[in-house]
Design an enzyme around this catalytic site. Sequence first.
Site, PDB file in Angstrom:
ATOM      1  CB  SER A 269      -0.895   0.001   1.240  1.00 31.86           C
ATOM      2  OG  SER A 269      -0.082   0.027   2.394  1.00 31.86           O
ATOM      3  CB  CYS A 270       3.780   2.311   1.581  1.00 29.50           C
ATOM      4  SG  CYS A 270       2.762   2.507   3.026  1.00 29.50           S
ATOM      5  CG  PHE A 271       7.810   0.665  -1.060  1.00 31.64           C
ATOM      6  CD1 PHE A 271       7.916   1.614  -0.064  1.00 31.64           C
ATOM      7  CD2 PHE A 271       8.583  -0.481  -0.952  1.00 31.64           C
ATOM      8  CE1 PHE A 271       8.749   1.428   1.031  1.00 31.64           C
ATOM      9  CE2 PHE A 271       9.417  -0.679   0.131  1.00 31.64           C
ATOM     10  CZ  PHE A 271       9.502   0.272   1.123  1.00 31.64           C
ATOM     11  CE  LYS A 273      -0.589   5.680  -0.330  1.00 32.71           C
ATOM     12  NZ  LYS A 273      -0.636   6.960   0.349  1.00 32.71           N
ATOM     13  CG  ASP A 274       4.264   6.596  -0.228  1.00 31.69           C
ATOM     14  OD1 ASP A 274       3.080   6.934  -0.415  1.00 31.69           O
ATOM     15  OD2 ASP A 274       4.699   6.207   0.870  1.00 31.69           O
TER      16      ASP A 274
END
Length: 444
Positions: A269-271, A273-274
């Site tokens: 959910s992070c890399f 998207k970020d």
Amino acid sequence: MKLAFIGLGYVGLTTAVCMAYRGFDVVGVEVDDEKVEKISRGIAPVKEPKLEKLLKYALSRKKFTASTSYRDAVKADVFFITVGTPSKPDGGIDLSRVAEACKHIGETLATQEKVATVAVKSTVVPGTTRTLVKQKLEEASQKKVGMDLNLCVNPEFLREGAAVDDTFHPDRIVIGDDWGRGGKILTRLYKKFYGRKTPPTMITNTVNAEMIKYASNVFLAARISLINEVANICQRTPGADVEEVAKGVGMDRRIGPHFLRAGLGYGGSCFPKDVKALAAFAKGLGVEPFMLESVQKVNDNQPYKAIELAGRLVGNLHGRKAAVLGLSFKPNTDDIREAVSLKIINKLLEHGCTVVAYDPAATENVRRLLGNKINYAESAEECIKNADFCIVATEWDEFRRLKPELFKKHMKKPVVIDGRRVYDPAAISEKAVYAAIGLGPNKT
Ligand code: UDX
């Protein structure tokens, strides 16, 4: 000190429950009433080691309550904003949930005399807190940040599957404050929470704190793409093995050994998207994000390396039976967001394969998404039965423990494509035709 967490996703819920466990009075506000109902019964909506135990403890001690109403948070001294910031189609982030949370917090605070503190934990692009967040809070509360309302940024660095441990033992605490008081209050709060074991705490301005979160994640993502590119080169170099190469590289103290595991790419959910969000932010400023785009490009292609290897070992994939071991984006979670397994499965289907998949935790989530497009096995052994080839897409320990002879025993032809480097090439090569990410031909 009374605390409120706005948004009970895995960051909000984990942090809230850990704080409650250590004795703070905590209220969690969440719009999803089904989630609130579950949490109130002691059921964690996300699969996270230790979380449910701590949740039950905090509920039984009446240190934590979950609610859909901001009214239940009215007494809070500190409000943590932990709502999601999903991607928009252009890669930028959608700040509507942050704006909504600010409005509700502001309205709640409008009824209060006391000076409360709002801390932004959601990942937001640099500048968001001193513009949008400040403005929304001031509008709704009729208070002034720096006067009768404190505001700061406090990014989190939790990993899924290790969120509780990461909350209790973080490498550092980062606090961004442009006005002076909110940062001091958070520092005091964390001193109480961690006691003598308080991690190094960095105080900076809000923009830097917001940027630190993005920069940390894009650095880690870049390391993965870089080692994956090295792996792709090793794969075509006779005698090379990226595992050995990464070990040697990681011994350099300037580089270090972490986040050098080559594989089929990063998900979660992070890399993804970020990296996209920082690239979109850079473009908005007129900065061409060459590196960030390359990091993404390598990662977008990496899952298909497994298909390439399958083609090399099996020939035409049409009509073949493929076994996919591992569906979650990483081990010890049921999360399939941006999981490489999904890209691999879709490509296998495009090639005309039939697919059987197995995962120790994430099968139901994939079933909901793909339905009967593929078959689901109850165990790894069942999954590889009569398969023409097998792809390991997630490095669950359960797969590491599979004995090489099982592939020979159960598969139509024992062909193993190790996308996460879980097997010892020498041992498995005696029983199966084996190819792996980053393993060159004729390794001696
Ligand atoms: C990440 C960050 O680690 C965390 O600090 C941040 O708060 C949220 O994003 P998470 O997404 O939970 O955490 O998982 P992480 O363990 O970092 O792994 C992310 C992805 O990278 C996974 O798909 C994993 O398989 C992959 N990965 C990780 C590699 O391919 N190689 C590595 O060496 C490390």
